[in-house]
Design a protein around this motif. Structure first.
Motif, mmCIF file in Angstrom:
data_model
loop_
_atom_site.group_PDB
_atom_site.id
_atom_site.type_symbol
_atom_site.label_atom_id
_atom_site.label_comp_id
_atom_site.label_asym_id
_atom_site.label_seq_id
_atom_site.Cartn_x
_atom_site.Cartn_y
_atom_site.Cartn_z
ATOM 1 N N LYS A 5 0.555 -1.359 -0.066
ATOM 2 C CA LYS A 5 0.157 0.098 0.297
ATOM 3 C C LYS A 5 0.897 0.855 -0.225
ATOM 4 C CE LYS A 5 -3.838 2.384 2.856
ATOM 5 N NZ LYS A 5 -4.618 1.924 3.738
ATOM 6 N N THR A 6 2.178 1.410 0.790
ATOM 7 C CA THR A 6 2.864 2.068 1.170
ATOM 8 C C THR A 6 3.795 2.385 -0.533
ATOM 9 O OG1 THR A 6 2.841 2.154 2.927
ATOM 10 C CG2 THR A 6 4.768 3.138 1.815
ATOM 11 N N LEU A 7 3.857 1.477 -1.164
ATOM 12 C CA LEU A 7 4.715 1.652 -2.524
ATOM 13 C C LEU A 7 3.661 2.169 -3.121
ATOM 14 C CD1 LEU A 7 6.988 0.594 -4.287
ATOM 15 C CD2 LEU A 7 6.263 -0.578 -4.116
ATOM 16 N N ALA A 8 2.007 1.823 -3.727
ATOM 17 C CA ALA A 8 1.169 1.894 -4.391
ATOM 18 C C ALA A 8 1.323 3.674 -3.924
ATOM 19 C CB ALA A 8 0.021 2.027 -4.058
ATOM 20 N N ILE A 9 1.340 4.039 -2.867
ATOM 21 C CA ILE A 9 0.697 5.289 -2.909
ATOM 22 C C ILE A 9 2.161 6.776 -3.788
ATOM 23 C CG2 ILE A 9 0.376 7.523 -0.715
ATOM 24 C CD1 ILE A 9 -0.763 5.678 0.434
ATOM 25 N N VAL A 10 3.902 5.698 -3.003
ATOM 26 C CA VAL A 10 4.299 6.962 -3.227
ATOM 27 C C VAL A 10 4.650 6.739 -4.852
ATOM 28 C CG1 VAL A 10 7.462 6.276 -3.413
ATOM 29 C CG2 VAL A 10 6.309 6.515 -0.920
ATOM 30 N N SER A 11 4.707 5.880 -5.023
ATOM 31 C CA SER A 11 4.323 6.036 -7.326
ATOM 32 C C SER A 11 3.727 6.385 -7.212
ATOM 33 C CB SER A 11 3.725 3.961 -7.395
ATOM 34 O OG SER A 11 4.946 3.320 -6.687
ATOM 35 N N TYR A 12 2.020 6.920 -6.670
ATOM 36 C CA TYR A 12 1.726 7.480 -7.404
ATOM 37 C C TYR A 12 2.102 8.914 -7.347
ATOM 38 C CZ TYR A 12 -3.154 9.228 -9.497
ATOM 39 O OH TYR A 12 -4.395 9.685 -10.034
ATOM 40 N N VAL A 13 1.957 9.575 -5.711
ATOM 41 C CA VAL A 13 2.646 10.555 -6.210
ATOM 42 C C VAL A 13 4.448 10.953 -6.488
ATOM 43 C CG1 VAL A 13 3.842 12.075 -4.250
ATOM 44 C CG2 VAL A 13 1.691 10.877 -3.273
ATOM 45 N N LEU A 14 4.920 10.090 -6.674
ATOM 46 C CA LEU A 14 6.312 10.629 -7.708
ATOM 47 C C LEU A 14 5.696 10.268 -8.481
ATOM 48 C CD1 LEU A 14 9.192 10.744 -8.373
ATOM 49 C CD2 LEU A 14 9.166 8.054 -7.879
ATOM 50 N N GLY A 15 4.596 9.530 -9.479
ATOM 51 C CA GLY A 15 3.875 10.243 -11.099
ATOM 52 C C GLY A 15 4.023 11.249 -11.179
ATOM 53 N N ALA A 16 2.619 11.577 -10.629
ATOM 54 C CA ALA A 16 1.965 12.655 -10.707
ATOM 55 C C ALA A 16 3.443 14.003 -10.423
ATOM 56 C CB ALA A 16 1.105 13.060 -9.859
ATOM 57 N N MET A 17 3.982 13.976 -9.757
ATOM 58 C CA MET A 17 5.020 15.332 -9.700
ATOM 59 C C MET A 17 6.097 15.103 -10.812
ATOM 60 S SD MET A 17 6.836 14.675 -5.930
ATOM 61 C CE MET A 17 7.675 15.920 -6.024
ATOM 62 N N LEU A 18 6.143 13.491 -11.214
ATOM 63 C CA LEU A 18 7.168 13.778 -12.844
ATOM 64 C C LEU A 18 5.874 14.303 -13.871
ATOM 65 C CD1 LEU A 18 9.166 10.008 -12.512
ATOM 66 C CD2 LEU A 18 9.380 12.660 -12.608
ATOM 67 N N ILE A 19 4.812 13.702 -13.810
ATOM 68 C CA ILE A 19 4.291 14.678 -14.914
ATOM 69 C C ILE A 19 3.648 15.901 -14.436
ATOM 70 C CG2 ILE A 19 1.277 14.674 -15.797
ATOM 71 C CD1 ILE A 19 0.986 11.639 -14.991
ATOM 72 N N SER A 20 3.527 16.667 -13.553
ATOM 73 C CA SER A 20 3.497 18.419 -13.207
ATOM 74 C C SER A 20 4.465 19.032 -13.238
ATOM 75 C CB SER A 20 3.323 19.007 -12.431
ATOM 76 O OG SER A 20 2.170 18.339 -11.586
ATOM 77 N N GLY A 21 5.637 18.322 -13.492
ATOM 78 C CA GLY A 21 7.143 18.515 -13.593
ATOM 79 C C GLY A 21 7.843 18.378 -14.860
ATOM 80 N N SER A 22 7.014 17.765 -16.009
ATOM 81 C CA SER A 22 7.339 17.706 -17.037
ATOM 82 C C SER A 22 7.954 18.710 -17.993
ATOM 83 C CB SER A 22 7.001 16.541 -18.065
ATOM 84 O OG SER A 22 5.697 17.174 -18.244
ATOM 85 N N SER A 23 6.494 19.601 -17.784
ATOM 86 C CA SER A 23 6.297 21.410 -18.131
ATOM 87 C C SER A 23 7.444 22.409 -17.562
ATOM 88 C CB SER A 23 4.821 21.206 -17.842
ATOM 89 O OG SER A 23 3.722 20.761 -18.654
ATOM 90 N N ARG A 24 8.089 21.853 -17.717
ATOM 91 C CA ARG A 24 8.934 22.872 -17.428
ATOM 92 C C ARG A 24 10.386 22.768 -18.626
ATOM 93 N NH1 ARG A 24 14.481 20.283 -14.828
ATOM 94 N NH2 ARG A 24 15.104 22.503 -15.326
ATOM 95 N N PHE A 25 10.127 21.479 -18.975
ATOM 96 C CA PHE A 25 11.641 21.482 -20.152
ATOM 97 C C PHE A 25 10.735 21.411 -21.883
ATOM 98 C CE2 PHE A 25 11.965 17.778 -17.351
ATOM 99 C CZ PHE A 25 13.579 18.202 -16.868
ATOM 100 N N LEU A 26 9.795 22.381 -21.711
ATOM 101 C CA LEU A 26 8.804 22.945 -22.996
ATOM 102 C C LEU A 26 8.620 24.561 -22.978
ATOM 103 C CD1 LEU A 26 6.054 20.859 -23.866
ATOM 104 C CD2 LEU A 26 8.396 20.761 -24.769
ATOM 105 N N GLY A 27 8.801 25.588 -23.703
ATOM 106 C CA GLY A 27 8.793 26.796 -23.855
ATOM 107 C C GLY A 27 9.873 27.714 -23.305
ATOM 108 N N HIS A 28 9.430 29.212 -22.469
ATOM 109 C CA HIS A 28 10.193 29.783 -21.658
ATOM 110 C C HIS A 28 10.655 29.203 -20.649
ATOM 111 C CE1 HIS A 28 9.538 33.057 -24.891
ATOM 112 N NE2 HIS A 28 10.116 32.066 -25.585
ATOM 113 N N THR A 29 9.584 28.636 -20.226
ATOM 114 C CA THR A 29 10.036 28.318 -18.982
ATOM 115 C C THR A 29 11.136 27.167 -18.461
ATOM 116 O OG1 THR A 29 8.479 25.884 -19.101
ATOM 117 C CG2 THR A 29 7.519 27.462 -17.540
ATOM 118 N N ALA A 30 11.625 26.486 -19.488
ATOM 119 C CA ALA A 30 13.162 25.746 -19.547
ATOM 120 C C ALA A 30 13.683 26.898 -19.743
ATOM 121 C CB ALA A 30 13.301 24.961 -21.166
#
Length: 300
Positions: free
Chosen positions: A127-152
């Protein structure tokens, strides 16, 4: 001749919707678990389809960039040399972050309980692994936008502001459909408890959204002329109007409708305002997909 600009926009919009579903839908999912509210199977299906759509449209977005550079039609998506070059660029890193993020979320969902016993501890490590995996996955998804456009090109503070802004936007937009679904339940007390708790979080989310948005607007626009004389400025103004409308509806929910949910008819009123919010949120994502896909200086 293939219109890669139009295909870019459609694919980016689909990817943004998937990102919002996973981040915002996950927020409501864990909020309901915290409040010990039974989670309907539709909420889990919503998250799974979001993750699956993300795994489809994120790589497709990358392949479309390859084809757009190649300029030889759909077959250009298979140009390995251009793909190798783009993979090392911001577009490639953006894609890798998203694919890894969506894969982690899909993995996490297989480890989270989805039956009526979901709120009972069903095995600590898994259960803990699943929660950590979800949070980490969501952070990667939100953080991906920093590599596009002027935010980079932003400094560390700008990157943090961009990450916060995107994350809160995804939470807000992706939460709307699960909240609408929760209002299908006949238990008005349960609905009120969920909406009140979400409303309390919304105050903090709103503060982060506004402050980060104001900061980003100051660093991404050199002067007021950029606001009124550029495509980015026009898109920015439209986006602000749409977001302001969303916030007004959210304020109406929190201060007028939610406190009266024990009254007959209030749930229906809440469902109507959330439905309008979903429509406005769709326009926000469409505008974002438009000016980020066409690379006119948006920060997402």
């Amino acid at each position: 001749m293939v219109s890669w600009d139009l295909i870019n926009i459609i694919t980016k919009l689909a990817a943004l919707i998937a990102m919002a579903i996973v981040v915002g839908g996950g927020f409501v999912y864990f909020l309901m678990r915290k409040l010990e509210i039974e989670i309907d199977q539709q909420q889990v299906i919503y998250l799974r389809w979001g993750a699956r759509a993300g795994l489809l449209f994120s790589p497709l977005y990358f392949l479309i960039q390859v084809a757009a550079v190649n300029q030889s039609g759909p077959v250009g998506m298979l140009d390995l040399e251009i793909a190798r070059i783009l993979l090392a660029s911001g577009v490639g890193i953006y894609t890798v972050f998203n694919v890894c993020g969506f894969a982690l979320v899909l993995f996490a969902l297989t480890g989270l309980c989805t039956n009526k016993q979901q709120h009972k501890d069903s095995g600590g490590i898994r259960k803990t692994l699943a929660i950590v995996s979800y949070v980490l996955g969501a952070m990667l998804i939100s953080g991906s936008s920093r590599f596009l456009g002027h935010t980079a090109e932003l400094d560390l503070l700008g990157q943090v502001a961009a990450f916060a802004h995107v994350t809160v936007a995804f939470i807000w937009i992706g939460s709307l459909y699960p909240l609408l679904q929760a209002n299908n339940d006949g238990d008005r007390f349960k609905v009120q408890r969920l909406m009140k708790d979400f409303g309390d979080w919304a105050v903090l989310l709103l503060a982060v959204l506004v402050m980060s948005g104001l900061y980003l607007s100051t660093v991404l626009m050199n002067n007021l002329g950029d606001l009124f004389g550029t495509a980015y400025g026009s898109a920015f103004i439209l986006k602000v109007v749409l977001v302001a409308s969303l916030l007004l509806l959210a304020a109406s929910n929190k201060f007028q409708i939610v406190p009266k949910l024990e009254n007959p008819g209030s749930v229906q009123a809440l469902r109507q305002t959330i439905s309008i919010e979903i429509a406005l949120a769709g326009f926000v994502l469409a505008v974002t997909a438009y000016f980020t896909s066409l690379a006119i200086g948006a920060h997402g």
